[in-house]
Design a protein around this motif. Structure first.
Motif, short mmCIF file in Angstrom:
data_model
loop_
_atom_site.label_atom_id
_atom_site.label_comp_id
_atom_site.label_asym_id
_atom_site.label_seq_id
_atom_site.Cartn_x
_atom_site.Cartn_y
_atom_site.Cartn_z
N VAL A 138 0.85 -1.20 0.00
CA VAL A 138 0.00 0.00 0.00
C VAL A 138 0.88 1.24 0.00
O VAL A 138 0.64 2.20 -0.75
CB VAL A 138 -0.94 -0.01 1.23
N PHE A 139 1.91 1.22 0.81
CA PHE A 139 2.83 2.35 0.91
C PHE A 139 3.54 2.61 -0.42
O PHE A 139 3.55 3.74 -0.93
CB PHE A 139 3.85 2.06 2.02
N SER A 140 4.12 1.58 -1.00
CA SER A 140 4.97 1.77 -2.17
C SER A 140 4.18 2.11 -3.43
O SER A 140 4.54 3.04 -4.16
CB SER A 140 5.81 0.52 -2.41
N ILE A 141 3.10 1.40 -3.69
CA ILE A 141 2.33 1.66 -4.92
C ILE A 141 1.60 2.98 -4.81
O ILE A 141 1.47 3.72 -5.80
CB ILE A 141 1.37 0.49 -5.20
N SER A 142 1.12 3.32 -3.62
CA SER A 142 0.48 4.62 -3.44
C SER A 142 1.47 5.75 -3.70
O SER A 142 1.09 6.82 -4.19
CB SER A 142 -0.08 4.75 -2.02
N TYR A 143 2.74 5.53 -3.39
CA TYR A 143 3.76 6.55 -3.65
C TYR A 143 4.11 6.60 -5.14
O TYR A 143 4.20 7.67 -5.74
CB TYR A 143 5.01 6.24 -2.83
N MET A 299 -7.08 5.81 -1.02
CA MET A 299 -7.97 5.82 0.14
C MET A 299 -7.45 4.95 1.29
O MET A 299 -7.61 5.30 2.46
CB MET A 299 -9.37 5.37 -0.27
N ILE A 300 -6.82 3.82 0.97
CA ILE A 300 -6.33 2.95 2.04
C ILE A 300 -5.22 3.63 2.80
O ILE A 300 -5.19 3.64 4.04
CB ILE A 300 -5.85 1.61 1.45
N ALA A 301 -4.28 4.24 2.07
CA ALA A 301 -3.17 4.93 2.72
C ALA A 301 -3.67 6.12 3.52
O ALA A 301 -3.16 6.42 4.61
CB ALA A 301 -2.14 5.37 1.68
#
Length: 879
Positions: A138-143, A299-301
């Motif tokens: 979630v962290f990496s792809i959202s970034y 939204m998850i992040a």
């Protein structure tokens, strides 16, 4: 030794990279970008600036274009700032390996690669702190697919810093954990090298992050860590000194354009003048809301970041400190004084929220920690937080639907659905309602849909350039310039054309031109050319509507004019070129000699072109009226021992009539006022038949406030600054009619500098002949000029090359001067030969500091990693 969990984390690194790359390509394919369709990834600056620099990179590395100095840089200019701002990314080597016509496709894949690389480095940071947990994805792809990267797809040179930011922050964490500085030094120095502008922002955040790490928990050996951080930061600057020092000199010389940073005392005082910054339009919620698309992180992040502040297992002290830093970062997008700090004490031009990737990364850090501590968030708090988040996002968005074009009912609905599903999934994980592998699979699917949909809907609202617009136009223009070069008799000369793909055509087609569009363009060059009659603004100067005398003065030997008699007028290629005509009709073409043509261009040669270096006999008066024709007269008057007749003299209009305009006793600098404010108004002028070349001059305000036509042919306008000079028809039997029509809603217009001028052809020809005869022998190359003066010369020489401090002369008897923006030389009156060479200012100091930095870095690395010097590393504290 540091005891990591034995779970391998490298598979997640590959997953984050591959998944981000796949999502990016799917979005580009859905938008029908080449090679998946007829569109391209080119838009705005990437279409008219960056792709030309990538072509220049191919020329420069092949040895066919100047590297340190180039005459494709408008009239000539140092290239170092262009290299350090646009061209030092290692990804750019891909552009060198492909053909010019494949560059748009290459830019698409490089963009996807940079998105994926950002996701991969973010995954490195997340895996270091959380191992192989699901929320690291979630962290990496959202970034990697964050709003900043999606919105700034065209500013491809900024992305390397975004890629390196997670590694810089990870290096700070390693400094706290192991007291090693090289994991921090290397990525920070690379961020400066690949793009000093973004590197400056990263350096600011590095200080803030270090302070946060110190504040959230008790630190042992604090002074030592502060010393290591300060020393590591200094060492990073030393390693990048070869980039930073010459770039600073280049930006200082250009008065620091929009890409630079002004570190002057004056800028600091301007920043501290806070009351003047809090003005209407500068301190309101619209500025913040307009930047929200750049801050999108999924939204998850986002819910994870909210959970961070609700997690009971996170110390209150840490949450309070994090809240303070979060508030500061949000305000840095809202308040102009803080914005100026991030931008290097310089207001950004056009693209706002350039440091929003910093805010995104910080919020994602909170989201990562929040998801890690999700079990300590009560189900009630999680539910209420989800409802509150939905309200904070949806209500302001709904209220702004009418004023923000990116807010549509579909986007709002999708956002609401994604937020609801994200809340349900997190609630299910918290409550263990379903098997975790099912819920994690659902989160990954939601993540892909959420980030992919945001990227698609954001990019769909942008107008992209069709692929053929670049490939077809480039092919035709390249053929035209190649044909013109073959027809030249050799020696240094400049070229101009009435049709262009972009203002950076000289870079694209490797010729000496006039126009340039660059964020680091020397301001002195812009001012010099606009004073003479070119159109320009911050970072750009244009080549349209130059007069025959001005082109002669600037050494424009060849002129390409679209061939209206071509048999190819019905083809797509011809229509592409004809649609890009930038000049008004050239009625002074009779002064040029037609020397060749192809299917698209007629090629003319100017028999009255002056060499770059000419003798001058007097200085231009200090005070010259801000009128391009008078400026041109002043230059020509210096070229002969005696002041000849004026080149261009004012002429009277033979007739004047007005419609709904109060009577005018004079025209130049008069104020035209409507009689009836509700009705249209116009002024009609006539000019007697003449066989002499005439030019009409109109000031900037006239161009903006009036529609102007000559013999019912509208005069093309230009949004940039500067007066316009257009040639008048030569007709010995019929009078010429000029119509000035008030723009709608305007009741009063200043006819600034409006006048008609007639060229004294005899005086002009005599001046040109004298200047050519008395000119020194010259050999002009990129960054090198060799001159041999005549005996009994005037003692002064002017070169139509912009003055820069990097020029040096190899003779003590010759003095360099700034001659109203051009290079001036005071020389011996006896015959002499000397050479001017351009040296990038600050390059020597930069190299020495970098070499010292490299030696220090090698020593530090050996000390930190040599087996006998390894210190016992403390176990990393997991999130």
């Amino acid at each position: 030794m540091l005891h990591f969990k034995k779970t391998k984390t490298w598979p997640l690194l590959l997953v984050s990279f591959a998944l981000t790359f796949l999502i990016s390509l799917c979005v580009f394919a859905a938008l029908k970008m080449a090679p998946f369709g007829t569109s391209s990834i080119l838009a705005n600056d990437s279409a008219v600036q960056y792709i030309d620099f990538f072509t220049y990179l191919k020329h420069a590395l092949a040895g066919t274009a100047g590297k340190a100095y180039s005459f494709s840089n408008s009239l000539g200019g140092g290239m170092y700032a262009n290299w350090t701002y646009y061209l030092l990314s290692p990804f750019n080597l891909i552009f060198v390996l492909v053909s010019r016509h494949a560059l748009p496709v290459a830019m698409l894949f490089v963009t996807a690669l940079k998105y994926s690389a950002a996701a991969a480095t973010a995954q490195c940071y997340a895996s270091h702190h959380a191992g192989a947990r699901w929320y690291t994805l979630v962290f990496s792809i959202s970034y990697g697919l964050s709003g900043f990267l999606v919105a700034n797809f065209l500013n491809i040179m900024w992305m390397d810093g975004v890629i390196l930011l997670p590694l810089v922050v990870l290096g700070i964490d390693r400094l706290f954990e192991t007291h090693r500085i090289m994991p921090y030094v290397l990525p920070l120095s690379l961020s400066f090298i690949t793009n000093y502008y973004i590197g400056f922002m990263i350096a600011i955040f590095a200080v803030l992050y270090f302070g946060w790490r110190w504040a959230i928990q008790h630190q042992t050996h604090l002074l030592r860590k502060i010393g290591l951080f300060a020393g590591g930061s200094l060492l990073s600057g030393m390693l990048a000194a070869v980039v930073l020092i010459p770039t600073y000199f280049a930006l200082a010389a250009s008065r620091l354009s929009s890409a630079g940073a002004d570190f002057s005392v004056k800028a600091l005082y301007s920043l501290l003048d806070l009351p003047s910054k809090f003005i209407p339009g500068s301190f309101n919620f619209d500025q913040l809301s307009n930047g929200l698309p750049n801050l999108y992180m999924g939204m998850i992040a986002l819910l994870g970041a909210v959970c961070y502040f609700l997690a009971a297992s996170i110390p209150v002290r840490e949450r309070l400190v994090s809240g303070g830093l979060t508030l500061l970062l949000i305000l840095s997008i809202w308040l102009n004084p803080l914005v100026l700090i991030w931008q290097g004490f310089r207001a950004p031009v056009w693209y706002l929220y350039r440091h929003s990737f910093i805010v995104i990364f910080w919020l994602l850090i909170l989201g990562l920690r929040g998801l890690a501590h999700l079990p300590s968030v009560s189900r009630f708090r999680l539910g209420m937080a989800s409802i509150a988040t939905a309200g904070c996002l949806m209500i302001p968005t709904i209220l702004r639907m009418a004023t923000h074009k990116y807010v549509t009912a579909l986007n709002l609905t999708l956002g609401g659905v994604f937020l609801l599903v994200a809340a349900l999934l997190l609630y299910s994980i918290r409550s263990r309602l379903l098997p975790q592998k099912w819920l994690v699979s659902g989160i990954v699917i939601l993540l892909v849909l959420d980030m992919g949909t945001n990227a698609f809907t954001s990019l769909k609202a942008i107008s992209f350039v069709p692929a053929a617009d670049f490939t077809v136009t480039s092919k035709v223009l390249q053929a035209g310039y190649d044909d013109a070069k073959k027809l030249s008799s050799g020696g240094f000369y400049r070229m101009n054309a009435d049709s262009q793909r972009s203002m950076d055509d000289p870079y694209q087609y490797n010729f000496n031109g006039i126009s340039t569009f660059s964020s680091v363009l020397n301001t002195s060059t812009i001012n010099t050319l606009t004073n003479l009659g070119a159109i320009g603004s911050a970072g750009r100067v244009k080549n349209n509507d130059l007069t025959w005398p001005l082109e002669s003065l600037l050494g424009v030997k060849q002129l390409l004019i679209v061939n209206t008699q071509s048999k190819k007028t019905g083809t797509k290629a011809y229509q592409q070129v004809a649609s890009r005509i930038i000049s008004n009709p050239r009625y002074d073409l009779s002064a040029y000699k037609l020397v060749g043509h192809n299917n698209y261009f007629n090629i003319y040669q100017n028999p009255d072109v002056l060499p770059v270096a000419t003798q001058i006999y007097r200085k231009i008066p200090t005070q010259v009226q801000a009128n391009p024709v008078l400026q041109q007269n002043s230059y020509f008057e210096t070229l002969t021992p005696q002041a000849n007749q004026t080149m261009l003299t004012t002429s009277d209009f033979s007739g004047i009539s007005v419609d709904n305009v109060k009577p005018l006793t004079t025209l130049t600098n008069a104020v035209a006022t409507k009689v009836n404010k509700k009705n249209a108004a116009s002024i009609t002028l006539t000019v007697n038949p003449t066989s002499e070349q005439q030019y009409l001059v109109m000031g900037e305000n006239m161009r903006k406030n009036m529609a102007i036509s000559i013999n019912n042919i509208p005069v093309k306008n230009d949004p940039d600054t500067g007066s316009k000079t257009v040639s008048m028809p030569i007709n010995s039997t019929k009078p010429t009619t000029i119509t000035l029509t008030f723009n709608r809603g305007l009741n009063q217009i200043d006819l600034d500098h409006f006048a008609l001028y007639t060229l004294n052809r005899t005086a002009f020809k005599q001046t040109i002949a004298t200047a050519k005869q008395e000119a020194p022998q010259q050999r002009i190359q990129n960054g090198r000029v060799t001159l041999t003066t005549k005996a009994n010369n005037s003692g002064y020489i002017m070169l139509t090359i912009p003055y820069e401090k990097g020029w040096q002369v190899n003779s003590k008897k010759v003095t360099l001067q700034n001659y109203r923006g051009f290079i001036g030389l005071k020389v011996p009156t006896s015959r002499s030969t000397f050479t001017l060479t351009y040296h990038t200012p600050g390059i020597t100091q930069g190299w020495w500091l970098t070499i010292i930095g490299v030696l220090v870095a090698i020593g530090v690395t050996v000390y930190e990693y040599w087996p006998s010097n390894r210190r016992h590393l403390k176990q990393t504290k997991r999130i």
